[in-house]
Design an enzyme around this catalytic site. Structure first.
Site, PDB file in Angstrom:
ATOM      1  CG  ASP A 228      -0.397  -9.707   1.432  1.00 20.65           C
ATOM      2  OD1 ASP A 228      -1.188  -8.810   1.094  1.00 20.65           O
ATOM      3  OD2 ASP A 228       0.839  -9.587   1.372  1.00 20.65           O
ATOM      4  CG  MET A 279      -1.578  -4.848  -2.490  1.00 15.65           C
ATOM      5  SD  MET A 279      -1.756  -4.053  -0.892  1.00 15.65           S
ATOM      6  CE  MET A 279      -0.963  -2.494  -1.248  1.00 15.65           C
ATOM      7  NE  ARG A 281       5.661  -8.184   1.559  1.00 19.70           N
ATOM      8  CZ  ARG A 281       5.485  -7.362   2.571  1.00 19.70           C
ATOM      9  NH1 ARG A 281       5.761  -6.091   2.445  1.00 19.70           N
ATOM     10  NH2 ARG A 281       5.040  -7.809   3.725  1.00 19.70           N
ATOM     11  CE1 TYR A 567      -0.128   0.745  -0.171  1.00 24.68           C
ATOM     12  CE2 TYR A 567      -0.324   0.975  -2.538  1.00 24.68           C
ATOM     13  CZ  TYR A 567       0.438   0.717  -1.428  1.00 24.68           C
ATOM     14  OH  TYR A 567       1.767   0.409  -1.552  1.00 24.68           O
TER      15      TYR A 567
END
Ligand code: FBP
Length: 697
Positions: A228, A279, A281, A567
């Protein structure tokens, strides 16, 4: 034709060529494994020491001071070479140690090299030192599940992606019992040091373990990991100590390549809008880097949306003598309008395709959703505390959960009491689709984080986009633009006068290169009416086929393909940047251990610069902690770094928004970052965001 001879299965499988082609150990793998990352200058020396660097200041949270008294005074440490160590130094440095290492949280490319660096440095200092890998994350520490690492095991994973060697997990060591088990494991293995490779939550774990185990003589060192990219450390004066966590570069390059491939495909078959959820979060660093890598037509940046101010609304309220607090931040509805605007403008110039990048955590920055998340976190946490049970087990079905909320709202109404969930909340919540309600009510992870990866953010947004586009179509504002040359050719083919029809059909016939059908024409019926009104066609005549063809062509059909990039990038083999970065992080972790500190995070300063300027350092973890809402209450955690909307990288992306949207006739401005190359020359040695941000110091 003579029948082809079939080889028996046994012969097939023993055939040399087939064995070579299907062997899981291929040339690329061997080449990767044998790569030896270069060492930061300081590691050329056989011994390193630490030099406290007093230049850096931190604003310390009072709760951190209270909860982490033994490590809160830690300072930044520079790793420095020791050329002529005295006997006492050498003795201490080369003593036999037992060191444990654990991966915590989501995988990030480069983790294996942290192990390799630590292992190599530890074995070089003392070949008898033992390095243990705890299995499946912090659970391995709690349950004493560990393997002793060997040369073979480490060599097998050098420069390879994933956390496969020892796996990972997300358990939080957050209870007295778990802490006691962890301490017991360290005692049983006679550990001198424990290295925790993880993100914000895992480094929080590291700080608490360091504090707890200081009396036992177990040093705890953190290593900044997360794709991230939200572990970025600056001191109170804004000086960069850690520009980015490891794994970010690889994941962003992998996502950038996939998005770029979609840009190529979509601009080839010109019929799809690709919706790419990426991705991250909470922070949108990955989306920002992907935008710079591949120039998709639209990229949403959560932090930018939160920063949005509706000036018109604010001005209106001001004129009326008040302030409209709803002017701050973006609503889901407004965001869907922004996306629609881009789609419509591209359609106007005939581009009924494109690519949108949406950060996974975008909803966190949308006011009304954030309120729901916080309220529901609190409700679930309070329920669990009051009933000493688990909300999700007690209310397994969505309908049960909704009924519980309904009861709360009813109570607040009937008792006229203040409750966290009132009738208005309930009404608003009932307006959102069931799959999204389910997402918002989903179980939080063990650290109390909302699991954005499991919510179909893209579906929520695109549902609203599609609804609004339907309205825009009905109102006549969503059309596919038609190239003037095509229109003229089509009409002439049927012997029709393009001038005559053009003036009647298009709103911009006078000067448009891409012609847009008038808003009043939204169906065959209205088309006929318009032609009749202009005196071109009488009511009883059929619309000429060429005109009908042009009209049909102008009707937009929004076809979308959704993709989730996450992923796959986490499992990618690391870029050279991440290989070198992580190997040196492993060496840094050992230096911190050998020089006796605890509660520090291994880091490399100057990542944004040439490799020759990289400086291994230790960053004190405790001063980086602050209070954050988790499971409905404030908890001390390592502060995440969000995208700075004033940073050079964001401002560049913002400045190129129009260019990349390419709502003009002609080519798009897509960029091809190319595949991740491990050998050979690669222009992109480091993340573009880092390079741009470094320009401003
Ligand atoms: P870490 O912070 O642990 O590195 O994980 C980040 C992340 O990759 C997020 O981008 C994503 O939301 C989350 O993991 C997914 O978690 P899970 O692996 O539990 O589905």
């Amino acid at each position: 034709m003579p029948a082809k001879k079939t080889i028996s299965e046994e012969k097939l499988l023993t055939n040399e060529k087939i064995r070579e082609a299907t062997d899981s150990v291929n040339h690329e793998l061997l080449e990767r494994r044998s790569y030896r990352p270069p060492l930061c200058k300081v590691f050329k020396s056989s011994y390193t020491a630490l030099a406290e660097d007093d230049r850096y200041r931190f604003v310390i949270d009072h709760e951190a001071r209270k909860k982490l008294p033994h490590i809160i005074q830690n300072k930044v440490q520079r790793v420095v070479p020791v050329e002529s160590p005295d006997q006492a130094f050498t003795f201490a440095y080369t003593q036999k140690r037992n060191i444990g290492i654990v991966f915590s949280g989501g995988p990030a490319p480069g983790g294996h090299n942290v192990i390799a660096g630590l292992y190599d440095a530890a074995k070089k200092a003392c070949p008898d030192t033992r390095v243990y890998g705890f299995l499946i994350g912090p659970d391995g520490i709690i349950e004493n599940e560990a393997i002793e690492l060997s040369d073979e095991r480490v060599d097998q994973y050098r420069n390879l992606g994933g956390f496969t060697m020892i796996k990972t997990g997300r358990t939080k060591i957050d209870s007295k019992q778990k802490m006691a088990h962890a301490k017991e494991t360290c005692k049983q293995l006679n550990l001198d040091a424990l290295v925790i490779v993880g993100g914000d939550d895992s480094n929080t774990n590291a700080a608490f373990l360091a504090e707890e185990m200081i009396g036992m003589g177990v040093q705890v060192i953190g290593v900044p990991k997360t794709i991230d990219g939200d572990i970025q450390v600056r001191d109170a004066d804004g000086r960069v100590l850690c520009a980015v966590s490891f794994g970010f570069h690889t994941a962003a390059r992998a996502f950038g390549l996939s998005v770029s491939n979609l840009c190529t495909d979509s601009s080839s078959d010109v019929k799809y809008w690709h919706i790419c959820k990426v991705m991250g979060r909470v922070a949108s660093h990955l989306a920002l880097e992907v935008a710079l890598q591949s120039h998709p037509n639209m990229t949403l940046i959560g932090e930018d949306l939160a920063d949005y101010v509706d000036q018109k609304r604010l001005e209106k309220a001001k004129k009326e003598g008040g302030t409209d607090y709803n002017s701050y931040g973006m609503t889901l509805r407004h965001l869907s309008r922004v996306i629609c605007d881009g789609i419509v403008r591209r359609a106007d110039v005939g581009k009924n395709y494109g690519v949108i990048v949406i950060p996974e955590g975008v909803l966190e920055f949308i006011n009304e959703i954030q309120v729901f998340i916080i309220k529901l976190n609190t409700i679930i946490a309070e329920y669990n505390q009051t009933h000493d049970t688990d909300f999700h087990s007690d209310f397994p079905q969505l309908e049960d959960k909704l009924e519980y909320l309904r009861r709360m709202a009813r109570r607040s109404r009937e008792d006229a009491a203040f409750t966290i969930w009132n009738t208005r909340d309930d009404e608003l919540f009932n307006d959102i689709p069931a799959f999204f309600q389910e997402g918002l009510l989903m179980e939080r992870d063990s650290h109390g984080n909302f699991q954005f990866s499991q919510v179909e953010t893209d579906k929520v947004l695109m549902g609203m986009v599609k609804d609004y586009l339907d309205i825009l179509y009905e109102e006549g504002f969503y059309k596919i633009g038609i190239a003037r040359t095509y229109f003229v050719k089509t009409l002439k083919k049927e012997g029709l006068d393009p001038e005559l029809y053009g003036r009647c059909l298009f709103k911009n016939y006078k000067n448009g290169e891409m012609l847009i059908i008038k808003p009043t024409i939204i169906s065959v019926k209205t088309l006929k009416q318009e032609l009749a009104k202009s005196g071109i066609l009488s009511e009883d005549k059929d619309i000429p086929a060429a005109v009908l063809k042009i009209f049909t062509y102008s009707i937009p059909k929004l076809k979308t393909q959704t993709h989730f990039f996450g992923y796959d990038g986490r499992g990618n083999d690391p870029t050279r940047f991440d290989c070198i970065y992580t190997y040196n992080l492993g060496l840094t972790a050992f230096s911190l251990i050998a020089d006796g500190v605890t509660g520090q995070m291994a880091a490399i300063k100057n990542l944004e610069k040439e490799f020759s300027q990289w400086e291994p350092i230790g960053i004190p973890i405790a001063p980086l902690m602050h209070l954050e809402e988790r499971k409905g209450r404030l908890e001390l955690v390592l502060e995440k770094s969000l995208v700075d909307v004033n940073s050079a990288s964001f401002r560049v992306v913002k400045a190129f928004r129009e260019k990349w949207l390419a709502a003009v006739p002609g080519d798009d401005d897509y960029r091809r970052p190319g595949p991740i190359r491990f050998t050979g020359k690669s222009v992109e040695e480091r993340p573009i965001t880092l390079v741009l941000n470094a320009l401003e110091g």
